[in-house]
Design a protein around this motif. Structure first.
Motif, PDB file in Angstrom:
ATOM      1  N   MET A 164       4.296   5.175   4.370  1.00 54.78           N
ATOM      2  CA  MET A 164       5.750   5.260   4.519  1.00 54.78           C
ATOM      3  C   MET A 164       6.300   6.219   3.476  1.00 54.78           C
ATOM      4  O   MET A 164       5.924   6.163   2.307  1.00 54.78           O
ATOM      5  N   THR A 165       7.178   7.134   3.903  1.00 53.55           N
ATOM      6  CA  THR A 165       7.958   7.914   2.943  1.00 53.55           C
ATOM      7  C   THR A 165       9.272   7.166   2.754  1.00 53.55           C
ATOM      8  O   THR A 165       9.880   6.707   3.724  1.00 53.55           O
ATOM      9  N   LEU A 166       9.714   7.047   1.509  1.00 53.51           N
ATOM     10  CA  LEU A 166      10.863   6.193   1.216  1.00 53.51           C
ATOM     11  C   LEU A 166      11.831   6.871   0.262  1.00 53.51           C
ATOM     12  O   LEU A 166      11.439   7.377  -0.796  1.00 53.51           O
ATOM     13  N   PHE A 178       1.195  -1.393   1.297  1.00 49.76           N
ATOM     14  CA  PHE A 178       0.522  -0.250   1.896  1.00 49.76           C
ATOM     15  C   PHE A 178       1.073   1.003   1.217  1.00 49.76           C
ATOM     16  O   PHE A 178       2.071   0.942   0.496  1.00 49.76           O
ATOM     17  N   PRO A 179       0.426   2.163   1.402  1.00 44.32           N
ATOM     18  CA  PRO A 179       0.808   3.355   0.641  1.00 44.32           C
ATOM     19  C   PRO A 179       2.234   3.831   0.924  1.00 44.32           C
ATOM     20  O   PRO A 179       2.635   3.967   2.076  1.00 44.32           O
ATOM     21  N   VAL A 180       2.962   4.104  -0.151  1.00 47.05           N
ATOM     22  CA  VAL A 180       4.336   4.597  -0.067  1.00 47.05           C
ATOM     23  C   VAL A 180       4.466   5.860  -0.918  1.00 47.05           C
ATOM     24  O   VAL A 180       4.019   5.893  -2.070  1.00 47.05           O
ATOM     25  N   VAL A 181       5.074   6.893  -0.344  1.00 49.47           N
ATOM     26  CA  VAL A 181       5.382   8.130  -1.071  1.00 49.47           C
ATOM     27  C   VAL A 181       6.896   8.199  -1.227  1.00 49.47           C
ATOM     28  O   VAL A 181       7.629   8.205  -0.233  1.00 49.47           O
ATOM     29  N   MET A 182       7.369   8.243  -2.460  1.00 52.26           N
ATOM     30  CA  MET A 182       8.801   8.304  -2.712  1.00 52.26           C
ATOM     31  C   MET A 182       9.303   9.735  -2.529  1.00 52.26           C
ATOM     32  O   MET A 182       8.685  10.687  -3.001  1.00 52.26           O
ATOM     33  N   VAL A 228       2.594   5.244  -4.418  1.00 46.86           N
ATOM     34  CA  VAL A 228       1.412   6.055  -4.703  1.00 46.86           C
ATOM     35  C   VAL A 228       1.769   7.408  -5.287  1.00 46.86           C
ATOM     36  O   VAL A 228       1.107   7.919  -6.183  1.00 46.86           O
ATOM     37  N   ASP A 229       2.850   8.022  -4.796  1.00 51.40           N
ATOM     38  CA  ASP A 229       3.175   9.390  -5.190  1.00 51.40           C
ATOM     39  C   ASP A 229       4.666   9.612  -5.062  1.00 51.40           C
ATOM     40  O   ASP A 229       5.406   8.767  -4.525  1.00 51.40           O
ATOM     41  N   CYS A 230       5.123  10.759  -5.551  1.00 50.82           N
ATOM     42  CA  CYS A 230       6.540  11.100  -5.453  1.00 50.82           C
ATOM     43  C   CYS A 230       6.674  12.581  -5.156  1.00 50.82           C
ATOM     44  O   CYS A 230       5.809  13.388  -5.517  1.00 50.82           O
ATOM     45  N   ARG A 254       0.090  15.397   0.293  1.00 46.63           N
ATOM     46  CA  ARG A 254       0.333  14.189  -0.495  1.00 46.63           C
ATOM     47  C   ARG A 254       0.307  12.945   0.390  1.00 46.63           C
ATOM     48  O   ARG A 254      -0.184  11.888  -0.021  1.00 46.63           O
ATOM     49  N   VAL A 255       0.822  13.054   1.601  1.00 47.72           N
ATOM     50  CA  VAL A 255       0.798  11.917   2.524  1.00 47.72           C
ATOM     51  C   VAL A 255      -0.633  11.597   2.939  1.00 47.72           C
ATOM     52  O   VAL A 255      -1.036  10.430   3.008  1.00 47.72           O
ATOM     53  N   ARG A 256      -1.425  12.635   3.219  1.00 42.06           N
ATOM     54  CA  ARG A 256      -2.825  12.398   3.586  1.00 42.06           C
ATOM     55  C   ARG A 256      -3.593  11.762   2.437  1.00 42.06           C
ATOM     56  O   ARG A 256      -4.417  10.868   2.643  1.00 42.06           O
ATOM     57  N   ALA A 257      -3.325  12.210   1.213  1.00 38.91           N
ATOM     58  CA  ALA A 257      -3.980  11.608   0.054  1.00 38.91           C
ATOM     59  C   ALA A 257      -3.549  10.160  -0.119  1.00 38.91           C
ATOM     60  O   ALA A 257      -4.373   9.281  -0.429  1.00 38.91           O
TER      61      ALA A 257
END
Length: 342
Positions: free
Chosen positions: A53-55, A77-81, A102-104, A122-125
């Protein structure tokens, strides 16, 4: 291989469209849904079961941080800000990383029009990330700090995806007289400024963004400014930080390789190199240069890495002398830079 299934959450329809369009360019990613607020996102998570999820941080009906905390507690679950590049947005994003994101990545702006260029990567990672909370130190760490005396060696640390929690684990327990430490993490500005302030509040040492010409001293930690300059070190009688705006290396500026290479040249065996969690291979070649120059080198092990990319490549090419779990990394660094009991 099945595509990474992504849910895009942002209160702006325009931003949802930009994020979705950026991700759609990657054949390995499928945007399966969009939501304009956390309440819609909660229903979408239940119905669609996304991989990532991108948030957005600031949203109506429920703050993004509050929502993230609930997600990490109830259905992690993995979230990218995806955050605005403002001081307020940066501070909130660092907090989100502490909560388990996980990332921003920063939203496009006049100064950073291409900030979404590496969003698909970054989303794939993130899709392959391990969701875990690292230990802030093993029992006995306080006793070790009470007897720590630096031996004059410099420490250089590189990290990327998952690096916020990893660096907190290492730096939060640093003593007031810590070894002089330089760090590069793949994070946009002004996130690095907020992160440096956060780290500074967690340790007795002094942590700040590096400035060109700043003297490298015991008790200080220097973080490379994000997305702007490479951080290098200059040796001699009075070691100093050097910043330059040269081209990207390995797709990054700042680059861990640039920092490690300069440390190898300036300090040779009087240094310790550390490579932590992150996607890609940035830092592997530079760490090998450090080891060949006589420096001690450490790498985060696979089990404790959010993304075992950078430390894996470094280990495979022989750059890592010893692998450690993140909970043991601080003690490992202090042991290598200690002159013995004071």
């Amino acid at each position: 291989m099945n595509p990474v299934r992504v849910l895009v959450v942002d209160d702006s329809a325009t931003m949802r469209g930009l994020i979705s369009a950026s991700l759609a360019d990657d054949p390995g990613i499928e945007v399966i849904g969009q939501a304009s607020d956390p309440l819609e996102a909660r229903q979408a998570i239940k119905a669609l079961n996304p991989d990532v999820m991108t948030l957005d941080v600031e949203m109506p009906k429920m703050d993004g941080l509050e929502f993230l905390e609930k997600v990490m507690r109830l259905r992690p679950f993995p979230v990218v800000m995806v955050s605005s590049l403002t001081a307020r947005g940066a501070t909130a994003t660092i907090r989100a990383m502490e909560l388990g994101a996980v990332d921003c990545i920063g939203k496009p702006s006049i100064d950073h029009p291409n900030s979404f260029d590496d969003l698909p990567a970054r989303v794939r990672a993130a899709a392959g990330a391990r969701l875990q909370r690292p230990s802030l130190g093993r029992p006995g760490a306080v006793d070790e700090l009470a007897t720590y005396k630096p031996d004059g060696r410099i420490v250089a640390i590189g990290a990327s995806t998952g690096g916020v929690e990893a660096l907190i684990s290492v730096i939060a327990g640093y003593p007031e007289n810590c070894p002089p430490t330089v760090m590069t993490v793949h994070m946009p500005s002004p996130f690095t400024r907020s992160f440096a302030r956060r780290l500074d509040g967690l340790t007795d040492a002094h942590v700040a963004e590096a400035e060109d010409g700043a003297p490298i001293e015991v008790g200080r930690v220097y973080l490379a400014p994000g997305s702007l300059t490479h951080l290098e070190v200059a040796g001699g009688a009075h070691p100093r930080c050097r910043l330059n705006s040269d081209e990207q290396v390995n797709g990054h500026r700042p680059s861990v390789d640039v920092m490690f290479d300069s440390t190898a040249k300036a300090f040779g065996s009087r240094a310790v190199g550390v490579i932590l969690t992150g996607m890609g291979r940035d830092g592997a070649a530079g760490l090998l240069s450090m080891r060949r120059a006589g420096a001690s080198t450490l790498g985060q092990n696979e089990a404790s890495s959010v993304v075992y990319g950078m430390p894996k490549v470094a280990f495979e090419i022989g750059a890592v002398e010893r692998q450690l779990a993140i909970g043991d990394m601080r003690a490992g660094i202090l042991k290598l830079t200690s002159s013995g009991k004071s």
